[in-house]
Design a protein around this motif. Sequence first.
Motif, short mmCIF file in Angstrom:
data_model
loop_
_atom_site.label_atom_id
_atom_site.label_comp_id
_atom_site.label_asym_id
_atom_site.label_seq_id
_atom_site.Cartn_x
_atom_site.Cartn_y
_atom_site.Cartn_z
N THR A 324 -46.44 9.80 -31.26
CA THR A 324 -46.15 8.38 -31.45
C THR A 324 -45.13 8.25 -32.59
OG1 THR A 324 -48.06 8.21 -32.89
CG2 THR A 324 -48.38 7.55 -30.61
N GLN A 325 -44.17 7.36 -32.44
CA GLN A 325 -43.07 7.28 -33.40
C GLN A 325 -42.23 6.05 -33.16
OE1 GLN A 325 -39.73 10.06 -32.19
NE2 GLN A 325 -41.34 10.85 -30.87
N ALA A 326 -41.36 5.77 -34.12
CA ALA A 326 -40.39 4.69 -33.94
C ALA A 326 -39.09 5.32 -33.47
CB ALA A 326 -40.18 3.96 -35.26
N ILE A 327 -38.60 4.85 -32.33
CA ILE A 327 -37.36 5.41 -31.75
C ILE A 327 -36.24 4.40 -31.96
CG2 ILE A 327 -36.26 6.19 -29.61
CD1 ILE A 327 -39.08 6.96 -28.61
N THR A 328 -35.15 4.87 -32.50
CA THR A 328 -34.00 3.98 -32.69
C THR A 328 -33.15 4.02 -31.42
OG1 THR A 328 -34.05 4.57 -35.01
CG2 THR A 328 -32.10 3.42 -34.24
N VAL A 329 -32.96 2.84 -30.85
CA VAL A 329 -32.15 2.70 -29.63
C VAL A 329 -30.94 1.85 -30.00
CG1 VAL A 329 -32.13 2.02 -27.21
CG2 VAL A 329 -34.27 2.74 -28.27
N GLY A 330 -29.80 2.48 -30.16
CA GLY A 330 -28.63 1.74 -30.63
C GLY A 330 -28.92 1.20 -32.01
N SER A 331 -28.93 -0.12 -32.14
CA SER A 331 -29.16 -0.72 -33.46
C SER A 331 -30.58 -1.26 -33.60
CB SER A 331 -28.15 -1.85 -33.67
OG SER A 331 -28.25 -2.76 -32.59
N THR A 332 -31.41 -1.14 -32.57
CA THR A 332 -32.79 -1.65 -32.66
C THR A 332 -33.81 -0.50 -32.64
OG1 THR A 332 -32.86 -1.91 -30.28
CG2 THR A 332 -32.27 -3.87 -31.54
N THR A 333 -35.04 -0.86 -32.95
CA THR A 333 -36.09 0.17 -33.01
C THR A 333 -37.20 -0.18 -32.02
OG1 THR A 333 -35.61 0.52 -35.33
CG2 THR A 333 -37.74 1.31 -34.56
N VAL A 334 -37.64 0.82 -31.29
CA VAL A 334 -38.76 0.66 -30.36
C VAL A 334 -39.93 1.47 -30.92
CG1 VAL A 334 -39.58 1.01 -28.00
CG2 VAL A 334 -37.20 0.39 -28.41
N ASP A 335 -41.02 0.80 -31.20
CA ASP A 335 -42.16 1.48 -31.79
C ASP A 335 -43.11 1.97 -30.69
OD1 ASP A 335 -43.87 2.51 -33.60
OD2 ASP A 335 -44.75 0.60 -34.22
N VAL A 336 -43.09 3.26 -30.46
CA VAL A 336 -44.03 3.85 -29.49
C VAL A 336 -45.31 4.13 -30.27
CG1 VAL A 336 -44.39 5.72 -27.82
CG2 VAL A 336 -42.11 4.83 -28.20
N ALA A 337 -46.16 3.10 -30.35
CA ALA A 337 -47.28 3.12 -31.30
C ALA A 337 -48.53 3.80 -30.75
CB ALA A 337 -47.61 1.68 -31.71
N GLU A 338 -48.69 3.77 -29.43
CA GLU A 338 -49.93 4.32 -28.84
C GLU A 338 -49.59 5.25 -27.68
OE1 GLU A 338 -52.73 1.36 -27.51
OE2 GLU A 338 -52.15 0.06 -29.17
N PRO A 339 -50.39 6.30 -27.49
CA PRO A 339 -50.17 7.12 -26.29
C PRO A 339 -50.64 6.38 -25.05
CG PRO A 339 -52.06 7.94 -27.53
CD PRO A 339 -51.49 6.81 -28.33
N PHE A 340 -50.18 6.81 -23.90
CA PHE A 340 -50.56 6.27 -22.59
C PHE A 340 -50.20 4.79 -22.44
CE2 PHE A 340 -53.42 9.85 -23.40
CZ PHE A 340 -53.07 10.66 -22.34
N ARG A 341 -49.20 4.33 -23.19
CA ARG A 341 -48.68 2.97 -23.00
C ARG A 341 -47.18 3.06 -22.85
NH1 ARG A 341 -50.18 -1.88 -26.84
NH2 ARG A 341 -48.49 -2.76 -25.63
#
Lengths: 475, 60
Positions: A324-341
Amino acid sequence: MTILRLRLTLYSFLTLVTTWLLWQALAPLGAQTYTVTPCDRAFTISKLSPPDRVADPQRKEGKCMQDIIGEPAYFNIFTQRAFSQATVHVTYRTHDTPILEVGVLADANKNYHLQPLENARIDALDWPRVTLGEQTLLQRREVYKSVEHFTANPPSAGVRTYHATLPLDHSVATSVAESVPAFRSLRGPYRFYAALPEAGELTFTFTFDDLNDSDDPDPVHIALFYGDTLIEQRELRDERGNENSRERRRAGEITITANGVPAGVYTVAVTATDDIVTTDLTTSAAALSFINRVHLAATDTTVPFTLHTDIPEIAFSTVNPASTQAITVGSTTVDVAEPFRQYTHAAQDVTMRLQLQRDGIIIAGSGVVAFAEDNLFNPAYRSLDRTTDLANVDYILTSYRPQPATDTWRTRSVTFDLTDVLRYEDRYGFLLSAPGLRADDAVDDWVEIGEIKVELKGKSLGEKLKETVVGLFGN
Amino acid sequence: MSSYIFSREIFYALTVALLLFFAMESLKSNIVQTYIPLNGVLLLWLLAGMVTVYLSQPKP
């Protein structure tokens, strides 16, 4: 005499019931139809699942209906015998959901064959159209007189496909001539484009590890294609099939070579279970771009890295809590906070940089992913999705037959070939997909299902008997 | 025809039905269960048996 009459009645009824049960099981005429509404307790067609993506069934205006609020929703069809064709009729209405598709489970790797039930974006277009067989070409201005004329020489820009394919653009292979192929460990199956800028030899060497989390056999199959033509294929058998230990070990290597092949774009399909990790890939190709989905194998390294993609609507997920991690996509961040979601993000640009903190992430969507910027190339025409800006589109090639747009209850149908699909424990798996439909967003969108009817067709008992006789005694 | 005979014949027919259904299920699973719940048939069979035994008792 009275007892005899009673017995006759009771045993005639029993004979009738038994005959009906056998008839249902054997379907001797080779056809069977099942119909179900969300309120029915039917065994043959299961209820829509999972529960967090479907609302409870309810009765309104004397009709039973059920909302799908997240996609995809699944249902199974239980049959006593195998069939070769299924026509699925779905009675539904939608709200803010432009695309609805039905899929049948194709294999044990959970791949589905999808077919369009409705595409409101195409339905709303009043563009001139020409049709050839299953395919329809919609044109903003009538330039091409036929689909054949278009597919023989499609324009390089302004084209979108929807459940249709155009030949790959092999000329892009020369644009990546100076790049060095880049790779990271991948888990499970994947496909990629390989660019060969000059004619000659094309070779790939894959190295695999077997995690053996499941004691089922984990064979690996690799196929190399040029366009639709299969050039070469190799298989690696699992030496540890049915072994109980969960120890990770080297599974082996596969080298696949094609000599004297023309310059262009080649497609490689690696079929494997999720127990298989491709730890290394060396190739004579100049660049590798991975198609639609990559599952980055979880590793111990915590060095951040960058990927590149042209996927317009990217979905991130993980099955590994440590990933689980915060992924930077271009200039924004997508927080992959939980598994299996699943976490989705609509890209702002045509190509995007993804900065990840660690491996173990699944990246999916309609497009390509590359492990180096100069490796990113996409020889396929882009597909039309719910986010496509139609202002930049002049042509749409599709196997979907546009229908008059409506917001009332409608019944639409799709037909699937069942001969090569997975039939598991006497069941065929189906899904209903409405891209962009999410249960956990604040958007009031849904698909309301009123009825699912499935018409199955297969060999009749007479045909099966004839086949058996011919098999035994010849013609 | 007495209630006892009627109940007994139903019990016999349900016994044959149960045996037949179990045999069919053993040959191909879910061939019956898909449409007829076997536990329901078993319950009916038990009920018919109990009623038959009750009706077979001589009245005081």
